[in-house]
Design an enzyme around this catalytic site. Structure first.
Site, mmCIF file in Angstrom:
data_model
loop_
_atom_site.group_PDB
_atom_site.id
_atom_site.type_symbol
_atom_site.label_atom_id
_atom_site.label_comp_id
_atom_site.label_asym_id
_atom_site.label_seq_id
_atom_site.Cartn_x
_atom_site.Cartn_y
_atom_site.Cartn_z
ATOM 1 N N THR A 141 -11.796 37.654 71.265
ATOM 2 C CA THR A 141 -12.037 38.518 70.102
ATOM 3 C C THR A 141 -11.548 37.887 68.810
ATOM 4 O O THR A 141 -12.152 38.074 67.752
ATOM 5 C CB THR A 141 -11.345 39.883 70.307
ATOM 6 O OG1 THR A 141 -11.890 40.513 71.465
ATOM 7 C CG2 THR A 141 -11.539 40.792 69.108
ATOM 8 N N THR A 199 -7.766 38.553 74.831
ATOM 9 C CA THR A 199 -6.596 39.286 75.304
ATOM 10 C C THR A 199 -6.695 39.764 76.754
ATOM 11 O O THR A 199 -5.675 40.047 77.375
ATOM 12 C CB THR A 199 -6.318 40.503 74.405
ATOM 13 O OG1 THR A 199 -7.472 41.359 74.393
ATOM 14 C CG2 THR A 199 -6.004 40.063 72.985
#
Length: 330
Positions: free
Chosen positions: A20, A96
């Site tokens: 991301t 993540t």
């Protein structure tokens, strides 16, 4: 505030792997996607006052696409850069979802005290409140801090510093998602400096040149049957981690499956599915931890299931390993 007042300018290698932190929201569909270029690269010049930064684009994968093969590739890049000399720290940008597993993989395999920091983002580059550049800056500052030396691989997010062994993603979307249940962060980042208040007391390392084994992981649940374990035993896996109930207990129905795995010399490692506390052999009833220990099941004290799986995978792949398997999880 000029960061050079507080940080000695050091050579930091930033290794980009995707996630991301390097994505953006598509203007029409609203989906978060990977672009043709990494938006972080345009921000690197702004960070040069904190460190002499050199970038390496290892690959650009969403973190669910990361496997131990890519983790080993990152480890090899780090080893090559250290061998070339003059590197004083590493920052790895990463998605993540699997960041904690890559961090722990590197903590177990990189034999250096040079700071290695992983960071990511919960909001993509063009979202309001995007946290990627700020987390990257924080990671560079920690990698440059003299007190980061010798503390193993660290994860820096949201102004906190966590160890690779203890950190885990606790929220699907909150920017404070990375926490270390039971232990807490070992340091924090403020506008004026990097502050450590704890130091890890132990770090295990393994020799690893190739990933040659397969390790499964299953979460134990009420009413579970042995069929899944029997499948693991027949599917060519080299080990299994079970996220067990409570302090390390299982339904009695799966005990025959565990016994079959042990009979086939397939290591069975237990962790607790609880966030806090450690797995340990306490209960003596059928399926209780004391009974499982007597069967030859191993207890991974204080590790999550995904971390125990990484450690078992690496240990089984270490062809030079001389330590007996039970000592890996003490």
């Amino acid at each position: 505030m000029n960061g050079r007042r507080n940080f000695e300018v050091k050579k930091i290698v930033v290794i980009h792997t995707g996630g991301t932190i390097s994505m953006h929201v598509h203007s029409e569909s609203g989906a978060v996607i990977t672009g043709d270029s990494n938006p972080l690269t345009a921000e690197i010049d702004k960070l040069m006052e904190y460190a002499d930064i050199h970038e390496i684009e290892a690959f650009n994968f969403p973190s669910p696409h990361i496997t131990p093969k890519e983790m080993l590739e990152i480890k090899e890049i780090i080893d090559q850069q250290i061998s070339a000399g003059k590197v004083e720290g590493f920052v790895i940008t990463h998605g993540t979802d699997t960041l904690e597993e890559t961090a722990y993989f590197l903590d177990l395999t990189v034999k250096s005290d040079i700071p290695i920091i992983l960071t990511g983002a919960m909001r993509s580059s063009n979202e309001i409140g995007a946290d990627g550049v700020y987390n990257l800056l924080s990671a560079v500052r920690v990698a440059s801090a003299k007190d980061a030396y010798g503390k193993g691989v660290l994860v820096v997010m949201n102004d906190e510093i966590h160890t690779a062994q203890n950190v885990t993603k606790t929220s699907t979307s909150n920017v404070s998602t990375f926490q270390s249940p039971q232990y807490g962060p070992i340091g924090l980042i403020t506008k004026t400096g990097v502050h450590f208040h704890h130091t890890p007391i132990r770090r295990d390392t393994f020799e690893l040149n190739v990933i040659s084994k397969r390790v499964a992981m299953l979460k134990v649940y009420a009413g579970m049957d042995a069929d899944l374990l029997i499948h693991v035993a027949s599917a060519g896996y080299d080990g299994i981690v079970l996220e067990c109930l409570g302090q390390g207990n299982v339904p009695p129905a799966i005990v025959p499956g565990i016994q079959q795995l042990i009979n086939q010399h397939i290591p069975v490692v237990l962790v607790s599915r609880c966030y806090n506390g450690i797995a340990q052999p306490v209960y003596g009833y059928e399926g209780g931890g004391k009974m499982l220990e007597g069967m030859g099941v191993l207890f991974a004290h204080g590790l999550s299931g995904q971390k125990a799986r990484i450690k078992l995978l690496i240990g089984l792949s270490d062809t030079n390993l001389v330590r007996p398997l039970p000592t890996w999880f003490e």
